[in-house]
Design a protein around this motif. Sequence first.
Motif, PDB file in Angstrom:
ATOM      1  N   VAL A 545       0.951  -1.000  -0.113  1.00  0.00           N
ATOM      2  CA  VAL A 545      -0.020   0.111  -0.126  1.00  0.00           C
ATOM      3  C   VAL A 545       0.915   1.374   0.024  1.00  0.00           C
ATOM      4  CG1 VAL A 545      -1.848   1.174   1.345  1.00  0.00           C
ATOM      5  CG2 VAL A 545      -1.888  -1.494   1.168  1.00  0.00           C
ATOM      6  N   GLY A 546       0.702   2.097  -0.828  1.00  0.00           N
ATOM      7  CA  GLY A 546       1.457   3.313  -1.293  1.00  0.00           C
ATOM      8  C   GLY A 546       2.951   3.042  -1.433  1.00  0.00           C
ATOM      9  N   ALA A 547       3.501   1.924  -1.960  1.00  0.00           N
ATOM     10  CA  ALA A 547       4.807   1.908  -2.123  1.00  0.00           C
ATOM     11  C   ALA A 547       5.091   2.397  -3.486  1.00  0.00           C
ATOM     12  CB  ALA A 547       5.022   0.170  -2.213  1.00  0.00           C
ATOM     13  N   ASP A 548       6.548   2.929  -3.607  1.00  0.00           N
ATOM     14  CA  ASP A 548       6.875   3.346  -4.776  1.00  0.00           C
ATOM     15  C   ASP A 548       7.491   2.274  -5.626  1.00  0.00           C
ATOM     16  OD1 ASP A 548       7.941   5.069  -6.884  1.00  0.00           O
ATOM     17  OD2 ASP A 548       8.972   6.485  -5.663  1.00  0.00           O
ATOM     18  N   LEU A 549       6.823   1.993  -6.913  1.00  0.00           N
ATOM     19  CA  LEU A 549       7.433   0.769  -7.710  1.00  0.00           C
ATOM     20  C   LEU A 549       7.696   1.582  -9.274  1.00  0.00           C
ATOM     21  CD1 LEU A 549       5.059  -1.850  -6.377  1.00  0.00           C
ATOM     22  CD2 LEU A 549       7.501  -2.168  -6.720  1.00  0.00           C
ATOM     23  N   ARG A 550       8.018   2.714  -9.333  1.00  0.00           N
ATOM     24  CA  ARG A 550       8.017   3.389 -10.497  1.00  0.00           C
ATOM     25  C   ARG A 550       9.438   2.976 -11.132  1.00  0.00           C
ATOM     26  NH1 ARG A 550       7.500   9.578  -8.897  1.00  0.00           N
ATOM     27  NH2 ARG A 550       8.684   8.820  -7.049  1.00  0.00           N
ATOM     28  N   ASN A 551       9.249   2.294 -12.512  1.00  0.00           N
ATOM     29  CA  ASN A 551      10.528   1.914 -13.384  1.00  0.00           C
ATOM     30  C   ASN A 551      10.936   0.527 -12.911  1.00  0.00           C
ATOM     31  OD1 ASN A 551      10.940   4.025 -15.419  1.00  0.00           O
ATOM     32  ND2 ASN A 551      10.786   5.326 -13.848  1.00  0.00           N
ATOM     33  N   ALA A 552      10.171   0.029 -11.857  1.00  0.00           N
ATOM     34  CA  ALA A 552      10.623  -1.247 -11.233  1.00  0.00           C
ATOM     35  C   ALA A 552      10.501  -2.384 -12.276  1.00  0.00           C
ATOM     36  CB  ALA A 552       9.876  -1.706 -10.118  1.00  0.00           C
ATOM     37  N   VAL A 553      11.318  -3.530 -12.144  1.00  0.00           N
ATOM     38  CA  VAL A 553      11.148  -4.420 -13.103  1.00  0.00           C
ATOM     39  C   VAL A 553      10.569  -5.709 -12.182  1.00  0.00           C
ATOM     40  CG1 VAL A 553      12.648  -6.278 -14.261  1.00  0.00           C
ATOM     41  CG2 VAL A 553      13.313  -3.769 -14.487  1.00  0.00           C
ATOM     42  N   ASP A 566      -3.015   2.541  -3.850  1.00  0.00           N
ATOM     43  CA  ASP A 566      -2.266   3.695  -4.007  1.00  0.00           C
ATOM     44  C   ASP A 566      -0.970   3.668  -4.276  1.00  0.00           C
ATOM     45  OD1 ASP A 566      -4.669   5.299  -3.389  1.00  0.00           O
ATOM     46  OD2 ASP A 566      -4.528   4.819  -1.157  1.00  0.00           O
ATOM     47  N   ALA A 567      -0.466   2.448  -4.747  1.00  0.00           N
ATOM     48  CA  ALA A 567       1.026   2.344  -5.224  1.00  0.00           C
ATOM     49  C   ALA A 567       1.209   2.945  -6.412  1.00  0.00           C
ATOM     50  CB  ALA A 567       1.304   0.933  -5.386  1.00  0.00           C
ATOM     51  N   LYS A 568       2.427   3.333  -6.771  1.00  0.00           N
ATOM     52  CA  LYS A 568       2.888   4.133  -7.685  1.00  0.00           C
ATOM     53  C   LYS A 568       3.797   2.886  -8.706  1.00  0.00           C
ATOM     54  CE  LYS A 568       3.233   8.304  -5.732  1.00  0.00           C
ATOM     55  NZ  LYS A 568       2.989   7.935  -4.305  1.00  0.00           N
ATOM     56  N   LEU A 569       3.134   2.360  -9.660  1.00  0.00           N
ATOM     57  CA  LEU A 569       3.850   1.527 -10.773  1.00  0.00           C
ATOM     58  C   LEU A 569       3.994   2.462 -12.144  1.00  0.00           C
ATOM     59  CD1 LEU A 569       1.915  -0.611  -8.889  1.00  0.00           C
ATOM     60  CD2 LEU A 569       3.871  -1.828 -10.131  1.00  0.00           C
ATOM     61  N   ASN A 570       4.224   3.570 -12.154  1.00  0.00           N
ATOM     62  CA  ASN A 570       4.261   4.343 -13.480  1.00  0.00           C
ATOM     63  C   ASN A 570       5.659   3.443 -14.172  1.00  0.00           C
ATOM     64  OD1 ASN A 570       3.345   6.059 -11.178  1.00  0.00           O
ATOM     65  ND2 ASN A 570       2.554   7.057 -12.861  1.00  0.00           N
ATOM     66  N   GLU A 571       5.305   3.230 -15.372  1.00  0.00           N
ATOM     67  CA  GLU A 571       6.607   2.940 -16.181  1.00  0.00           C
ATOM     68  C   GLU A 571       7.054   1.626 -15.816  1.00  0.00           C
ATOM     69  OE1 GLU A 571       8.833   6.023 -18.344  1.00  0.00           O
ATOM     70  OE2 GLU A 571       7.902   7.373 -16.886  1.00  0.00           O
ATOM     71  N   ALA A 572       6.464   0.926 -14.884  1.00  0.00           N
ATOM     72  CA  ALA A 572       6.965  -0.549 -14.673  1.00  0.00           C
ATOM     73  C   ALA A 572       6.954  -1.413 -15.647  1.00  0.00           C
ATOM     74  CB  ALA A 572       6.316  -0.818 -13.223  1.00  0.00           C
ATOM     75  N   ALA A 584      -5.989  -3.079  -6.448  1.00  0.00           N
ATOM     76  CA  ALA A 584      -5.201  -2.433  -7.026  1.00  0.00           C
ATOM     77  C   ALA A 584      -5.949  -0.849  -6.959  1.00  0.00           C
ATOM     78  CB  ALA A 584      -4.487  -2.578  -8.272  1.00  0.00           C
ATOM     79  N   ILE A 585      -6.836  -0.713  -5.831  1.00  0.00           N
ATOM     80  CA  ILE A 585      -7.516   0.531  -5.841  1.00  0.00           C
ATOM     81  C   ILE A 585      -6.740   1.791  -6.231  1.00  0.00           C
ATOM     82  CG2 ILE A 585      -9.411   1.528  -4.537  1.00  0.00           C
ATOM     83  CD1 ILE A 585     -10.281  -0.965  -3.459  1.00  0.00           C
ATOM     84  N   GLY A 586      -7.033   2.431  -7.070  1.00  0.00           N
ATOM     85  CA  GLY A 586      -6.419   3.822  -7.090  1.00  0.00           C
ATOM     86  C   GLY A 586      -4.971   3.686  -7.525  1.00  0.00           C
ATOM     87  N   THR A 587      -4.356   2.505  -8.056  1.00  0.00           N
ATOM     88  CA  THR A 587      -3.089   2.233  -8.334  1.00  0.00           C
ATOM     89  C   THR A 587      -2.604   3.171  -9.681  1.00  0.00           C
ATOM     90  OG1 THR A 587      -2.997   0.207  -7.318  1.00  0.00           O
ATOM     91  CG2 THR A 587      -1.363   0.642  -8.853  1.00  0.00           C
ATOM     92  N   GLN A 588      -1.220   3.660  -9.532  1.00  0.00           N
ATOM     93  CA  GLN A 588      -0.918   4.154 -10.740  1.00  0.00           C
ATOM     94  C   GLN A 588      -0.215   3.426 -11.672  1.00  0.00           C
ATOM     95  OE1 GLN A 588       0.871   8.222  -9.854  1.00  0.00           O
ATOM     96  NE2 GLN A 588      -0.490   8.584  -8.225  1.00  0.00           N
ATOM     97  N   LEU A 589      -0.566   2.984 -12.744  1.00  0.00           N
ATOM     98  CA  LEU A 589       0.006   2.229 -13.827  1.00  0.00           C
ATOM     99  C   LEU A 589       0.283   2.733 -15.099  1.00  0.00           C
ATOM    100  CD1 LEU A 589      -1.973  -0.841 -12.699  1.00  0.00           C
ATOM    101  CD2 LEU A 589       0.508  -0.960 -12.693  1.00  0.00           C
ATOM    102  N   SER A 590       0.304   4.049 -15.144  1.00  0.00           N
ATOM    103  CA  SER A 590       0.489   4.605 -16.412  1.00  0.00           C
ATOM    104  C   SER A 590       1.644   4.300 -17.065  1.00  0.00           C
ATOM    105  CB  SER A 590       0.509   6.455 -16.198  1.00  0.00           C
ATOM    106  OG  SER A 590      -0.743   6.688 -15.534  1.00  0.00           O
ATOM    107  N   PHE A 591       1.584   4.320 -18.411  1.00  0.00           N
ATOM    108  CA  PHE A 591       3.008   3.722 -19.381  1.00  0.00           C
ATOM    109  C   PHE A 591       3.408   2.711 -18.765  1.00  0.00           C
ATOM    110  CE2 PHE A 591       2.530   8.414 -19.281  1.00  0.00           C
ATOM    111  CZ  PHE A 591       2.389   8.698 -20.862  1.00  0.00           C
ATOM    112  N   ALA A 592       2.734   1.854 -17.984  1.00  0.00           N
ATOM    113  CA  ALA A 592       3.445   0.606 -17.579  1.00  0.00           C
ATOM    114  C   ALA A 592       3.344  -0.543 -18.819  1.00  0.00           C
ATOM    115  CB  ALA A 592       2.828   0.048 -16.311  1.00  0.00           C
ATOM    116  N   ASN A 593       4.210  -1.364 -18.684  1.00  0.00           N
ATOM    117  CA  ASN A 593       4.169  -2.434 -19.731  1.00  0.00           C
ATOM    118  C   ASN A 593       3.602  -3.663 -18.851  1.00  0.00           C
ATOM    119  OD1 ASN A 593       4.677  -4.730 -21.429  1.00  0.00           O
ATOM    120  ND2 ASN A 593       6.895  -4.913 -21.079  1.00  0.00           N
TER     121      ASN A 593
END
Length: 718
Positions: A545-553, A566-572, A584-593
């Motif tokens: 919850v609320g974790a930052d996983l941006r660009n993570a593999v 509320d986790a951030k997975l942008n571009e992950a 994944a309620i409200g999770t950010q998955l913009s540009f994710a693969n």
Amino acid sequence: MTSPIVRRSSNQSGQSKEPERASSMLLASRRFAAWAAEITLVVASGLIPFGIGVYANSRSDLNRVPLNPVLVVTERAIARPLALPVSYGIRNVAWPTNILWTIALLAPVTLSWWQLYLLAKTGRTIPKRWFKVRVVNEQGKPPGLGAVVIREGVGRWTVPISIAYLLWRYSFAFPNLGLFTFLSLLMIVGEGIGLPSRRGRRALHDQLAGTYTIDATRPLPSSLLANNRQAQSAGGNDQAEGQEGEELTVDETNHSSNLWRRIQQNPNLTLFGVGLTSMTAVLATLIGTQVYIQIQQSQRATKQINSQQFLELVKQLTPNSGATNEQRQSAILAMGGLNDPQSIKFLADLLVSETNPSLLDTIQQSLTTVGPQAIPELKNKNQFLVSELESVGSAATKERELRQGRLQRNQRTINKILSVYSGKMEGVDLSSTQLGQSGTPGSSFFNLVLDNLDLSGVKFKSANLNQASFKGSRFRGVGEDGRWDTYDDVIADLSQAQLQQANLTDANLSRVLMNRIDLSRATLNRANLSNARLYDAKLNSTQLVGADLRNAVLERASLTGADLGDAKLNEANLYAARLGRVTAIGTQLSFANLTNTDWQGADLSGAYLDRANLSNANLSATRLAGAVLRSAQMENVNLQNADLSLADLRGANVAGADFKGAILAPSKEDPADQFVKTPDLGSVSAVVQGVDFSQAKNLDSKQLAYICTQGGIHPRCP
């Protein structure tokens, strides 16, 4: 008879110079255009295959293979001087990407050498032919390969970029790559403008190589013609005259002869210089040898003294020594002060065999004083004790309890050293150690507690860290340069480690290597996992919850039942990840693969999936109410029985998507549901407005009616 004096008026002189100035300016413009075309060709030869490779990799429905080792080495070689963070560990890409990126590496190199060859042999590259520009030497001939390498490699690129690099590296601009690029361009342009010289304005690279850049449409300048005639007359009847690449200029010949003449005229001075250099070298060798001998003697003497002290202390610690408990404690502490391999090994063995509680505490204190140097011996003993414990089986016996107690003493000592020396553990190797809970039910457990510590650079590869507590701890440091996201960042290795039910709340795991790690049922709320590598990791039922996983593999990772609220997975990168029943309620998955991912039964209410790649994903029976799917790639996605009410699909590509049983029409909003609210779209019709459903699959009449009435596109719409 005197010759008549012809005087030119100032107007005539000015008029004669104007065409020359215009011609010079025109040549400068063409030189710049030719250079820009050369650079464009080289850059384009790399960028085009690289861009196609990125696109192929983004599709990701192709076979995945490890990145070419040549590309890995090149990446690291570039990253180090530019202080870029480098990707470590497993990195898989689509197989066409591997080929295309290899071409992107080789093509610019090949094209650059081809241009250098043409310039050396003909004085013109292809762009220089286009713009009628030619490079010649002082005799008006093609410069040759040696001169071209100096001209282009040293003068045009190495010198200006080196100056720019030094200014950037040792100034406030470091590590801003934008400023380095600006400085490099400034230096390259400044070098290309040219400096005043005896023979007109020439760029530094031309002066270094002894070359001239001339207009190919005009005859050779008179100065070059004169040099050419002088070189021909100096050659006499030399048979090698006229052969390209074998002539020496007059200046070079004079320079060599003058140097040899000076040596011949001053033999004593030359002999003195050679003798002085030889004596200095011999003296330096003698001094260095003496210093080395003194250091070796000092080390041997220290070892001998330590060995004598060690033997005396061992005698006091033997059972038959008659020493009091206080004397034995003093001997143990003194042994820790020796800080040599034999004393550390003795203390690690004594920690296992000793049964006196007060002495055990003293042994732990002594090993803690030794610090990280004691870790290798404690690690070896840890692995030995684990194998012993496994040999007695899992039945609750006195023998098992005895061996388990020994292991726990070892674990507590390692725990204490890690706590005391926080931030000073770089390079400490705890791979394959048992630091998690172990033992039979009902027996005492060891709890590894390392909260709010700096564990940067520690190797926990394949270690057992189950149920450990790392709340607020940091697994990454800034390194020697004191800056984040540079090549020398100190990063821990948690690959294949077992961290089941571990607590990593608020931990900093950014860029940490965690391939194939087991974090099942762990707590990572608000943890920083940006750019982390979690290839094939187990994150089943993990709290993120609320974790930052941006660009993570997270390629092929398992997150079944995890909470990503509320986790951030942008571009992950979650290629082929398993995300069944994820929250994944409200999770950010913009540009994710998200290609080939499995979300069956997941709750993605209000999630941001704009421009994400969902090709071939399984979203059956998922809740996507209020989700933002603008411009998402949804080719061949499985949306059977999915709830898409109030989801924003504008600009999405739904070719081949399966809508069997999917809910498109918004149902009446439940007043009790305070999270999913109608998005501000102006009107509900904007949900599918302009979306092309022509190639979508299994659309029923009710869905088609909704699509047609709300502005969607389909051949059956009136």
